[in-house]
Design a protein around this motif. Structure first.
Motif, PDB file in Angstrom:
ATOM      1  N   GLY A 181      51.550  36.634  46.859  1.00 20.84           N
ATOM      2  CA  GLY A 181      51.845  36.623  45.423  1.00 20.84           C
ATOM      3  C   GLY A 181      51.041  35.614  44.632  1.00 20.84           C
ATOM      4  N   LYS A 182      50.331  34.704  45.314  1.00 19.65           N
ATOM      5  CA  LYS A 182      49.498  33.732  44.614  1.00 19.65           C
ATOM      6  C   LYS A 182      48.099  34.264  44.312  1.00 19.65           C
ATOM      7  CE  LYS A 182      51.840  29.797  46.809  1.00 19.65           C
ATOM      8  NZ  LYS A 182      51.653  28.591  47.662  1.00 19.65           N
ATOM      9  N   ALA A 183      47.738  35.421  44.879  1.00 16.86           N
ATOM     10  CA  ALA A 183      46.415  35.996  44.660  1.00 16.86           C
ATOM     11  C   ALA A 183      46.253  36.417  43.204  1.00 16.86           C
ATOM     12  CB  ALA A 183      46.205  37.194  45.574  1.00 16.86           C
ATOM     13  N   PRO A 184      45.025  36.403  42.683  1.00 18.56           N
ATOM     14  CA  PRO A 184      44.817  36.867  41.306  1.00 18.56           C
ATOM     15  C   PRO A 184      45.298  38.310  41.160  1.00 18.56           C
ATOM     16  CG  PRO A 184      42.841  35.817  42.164  1.00 18.56           C
ATOM     17  CD  PRO A 184      43.762  35.988  43.328  1.00 18.56           C
ATOM     18  N   PRO A 185      45.990  38.633  40.073  1.00 13.67           N
ATOM     19  CA  PRO A 185      46.500  39.996  39.909  1.00 13.67           C
ATOM     20  C   PRO A 185      45.429  41.012  39.561  1.00 13.67           C
ATOM     21  CG  PRO A 185      47.019  38.676  37.984  1.00 13.67           C
ATOM     22  CD  PRO A 185      46.426  37.736  38.997  1.00 13.67           C
ATOM     23  N   ASP A 186      44.282  40.524  39.082  1.00 17.03           N
ATOM     24  CA  ASP A 186      43.220  41.438  38.682  1.00 17.03           C
ATOM     25  C   ASP A 186      41.878  40.717  38.728  1.00 17.03           C
ATOM     26  OD1 ASP A 186      43.115  39.839  36.311  1.00 17.03           O
ATOM     27  OD2 ASP A 186      44.608  41.129  35.357  1.00 17.03           O
ATOM     28  N   VAL A 187      40.814  41.478  38.478  1.00 12.14           N
ATOM     29  CA  VAL A 187      39.458  40.918  38.551  1.00 12.14           C
ATOM     30  C   VAL A 187      39.235  39.877  37.468  1.00 12.14           C
ATOM     31  CG1 VAL A 187      37.022  41.515  38.242  1.00 12.14           C
ATOM     32  CG2 VAL A 187      38.468  42.885  39.764  1.00 12.14           C
ATOM     33  N   ALA A 188      39.775  40.093  36.277  1.00 12.83           N
ATOM     34  CA  ALA A 188      39.575  39.136  35.188  1.00 12.83           C
ATOM     35  C   ALA A 188      40.105  37.756  35.571  1.00 12.83           C
ATOM     36  CB  ALA A 188      40.251  39.640  33.917  1.00 12.83           C
ATOM     37  N   GLN A 189      41.300  37.695  36.125  1.00 12.18           N
ATOM     38  CA  GLN A 189      41.839  36.391  36.518  1.00 12.18           C
ATOM     39  C   GLN A 189      41.092  35.849  37.729  1.00 12.18           C
ATOM     40  OE1 GLN A 189      46.000  35.676  36.033  1.00 12.18           O
ATOM     41  NE2 GLN A 189      46.101  34.302  37.799  1.00 12.18           N
ATOM     42  N   THR A 216      41.744  42.550  54.472  1.00 11.73           N
ATOM     43  CA  THR A 216      43.075  42.668  53.869  1.00 11.73           C
ATOM     44  C   THR A 216      43.308  41.647  52.762  1.00 11.73           C
ATOM     45  OG1 THR A 216      44.076  41.166  55.503  1.00 11.73           O
ATOM     46  CG2 THR A 216      44.032  43.519  56.038  1.00 11.73           C
ATOM     47  N   ILE A 217      42.329  40.787  52.494  1.00 14.80           N
ATOM     48  CA  ILE A 217      42.556  39.710  51.525  1.00 14.80           C
ATOM     49  C   ILE A 217      42.477  40.212  50.082  1.00 14.80           C
ATOM     50  CG2 ILE A 217      40.177  38.848  51.225  1.00 14.80           C
ATOM     51  CD1 ILE A 217      41.423  36.001  51.643  1.00 14.80           C
ATOM     52  N   GLY A 218      41.779  41.323  49.848  1.00 10.55           N
ATOM     53  CA  GLY A 218      41.729  41.929  48.524  1.00 10.55           C
ATOM     54  C   GLY A 218      40.522  41.496  47.715  1.00 10.55           C
ATOM     55  N   THR A 219      40.008  42.425  46.904  1.00  9.79           N
ATOM     56  CA  THR A 219      38.813  42.146  46.104  1.00  9.79           C
ATOM     57  C   THR A 219      38.983  40.961  45.158  1.00  9.79           C
ATOM     58  OG1 THR A 219      38.137  44.464  46.252  1.00  9.79           O
ATOM     59  CG2 THR A 219      37.136  43.149  44.507  1.00  9.79           C
ATOM     60  N   PRO A 220      40.105  40.847  44.411  1.00 11.49           N
ATOM     61  CA  PRO A 220      40.242  39.679  43.522  1.00 11.49           C
ATOM     62  C   PRO A 220      40.134  38.345  44.253  1.00 11.49           C
ATOM     63  CG  PRO A 220      41.818  41.356  42.889  1.00 11.49           C
ATOM     64  CD  PRO A 220      41.219  41.801  44.199  1.00 11.49           C
ATOM     65  N   MET A 221      40.702  38.246  45.459  1.00 13.84           N
ATOM     66  CA  MET A 221      40.582  36.988  46.201  1.00 13.84           C
ATOM     67  C   MET A 221      39.149  36.742  46.665  1.00 13.84           C
ATOM     68  SD  MET A 221      42.974  34.785  46.516  1.00 13.84           S
ATOM     69  CE  MET A 221      42.312  33.931  47.951  1.00 13.84           C
ATOM     70  N   LEU A 222      38.468  37.798  47.080  1.00 14.53           N
ATOM     71  CA  LEU A 222      37.067  37.626  47.476  1.00 14.53           C
ATOM     72  C   LEU A 222      36.236  37.132  46.292  1.00 14.53           C
ATOM     73  CD1 LEU A 222      36.494  40.815  49.671  1.00 14.53           C
ATOM     74  CD2 LEU A 222      36.708  38.456  50.465  1.00 14.53           C
TER      75      LEU A 222
END
Length: 264
Positions: free
Chosen positions: A29-37, A150-156
């Motif tokens: 839940g701490k990961a950015p919710p979207d690319v902008a963030q 599995t970490i997700g594009t926003p986190m990358l």
């Protein structure tokens, strides 16, 4: 938690892990919710790294600009990340393999800007005149994640999209070169060819990638500046290298660039 506090907290987590060379787990839940963030977190990470061994941001790299890399990573759009003065090297560099979590290399065409690029609606033709030099480059990447798949594009994106530095070849005047779209490149590891590609693989033309970055950087309030180096995207799928490996990237008309990843 207010958005600015969440951005700062995640940036601190990312920067701390990178400086300690510790694999970064998924942040839930701490990961950015979207690319902008995600890009807002990335900017906060850059500010923290500037006071470390990484030093100031000296340019950008663009990920996922070629079909081979989009297929490999499962991401269908370009992603921008920072390059830093402290992790940029000249050809022939000897680097410690142990300074990375899982080090890899990519075959890149790089440019150095002679002029600022601050206009909106950039195109391959409009950015061409801002390029002062073109180079063959090895992008150094680092799989510094517990599980990048599995970490997700926003986190990358927040963690600079695997970016870990670069090794640059000779700087050549762009007017003296053939069309970059037609240049063939290849990667060799310990003298063995492991992949090939062509400049046109980069969004149809490497300068199209630069135009994308110019618009992206302007939109986030960090327009491209004279003197910055930009890696435009890998012509060859990422190659993960073993300790002691010597890597060589050769790009037609640009020459070769080499680095060794010494044991240690």
């Amino acid at each position: 938690m207010p958005e600015t506090e969440a951005i700062d907290a995640l940036a601190e987590t990312i920067a701390t892990a990178r400086l300690a060379r510790t694999p970064l787990p998924a942040q839930g839940g701490k990961a950015p919710p979207d690319v902008a963030q995600a890009y807002a977190v990335q900017g906060a990470v850059h500010r923290r790294l500037a006071a470390s061994r990484f030093g100031r941001r000296s340019g950008w790299k663009i990920g996922c600009t070629t079909p081979v890399m989009q297929d490999y990573l499962g991401i269908g759009h370009p992603c921008a990340a920072g390059l830093f003065a402290g992790s940029s090297h000249a050809s022939g560099a000897v680097l410690r393999h142990g300074d990375f979590v899982r080090v890899g290399v990519e075959c890149e065409i790089a440019v150095r800007l002679a002029h600022d690029l601050a206009g909106e609606g950039a195109t391959a033709d409009s950015v061409r005149g801002a390029v002062g030099a073109v180079m063959a480059a090895i992008e150094i990447v680092d799989d510094r994640y517990v599980d990048w798949q599995t970490i997700g594009t926003p986190m990358l994106i927040a963690d600079d999209f695997f970016a870990a530095g670069c090794v640059l070849g000779a700087a050549l005047a762009p007017d003296a070169l053939p069309d970059l779209a037609g240049l063939h490149g290849r990667t060799l590891v310990d003298g063995v060819e492991v992949g090939t590609g062509v400049g046109a693989d980069v969004l149809g033309h490497p300068y199209t990638a630069l135009a994308w970055l110019a618009d992206h950087a302007l939109a986030r309030g960090e327009p491209l500046r004279a003197g910055e180096t930009v890696l435009l995207g890998s012509l060859v799928k990422t190659q993960w290298v073993p300790p002691g490996a010597t890597v060589r990237v050769e790009i037609e008309a640009l020459g070769a660039v080499e680095a060794q990843f010494a044991v240690g």
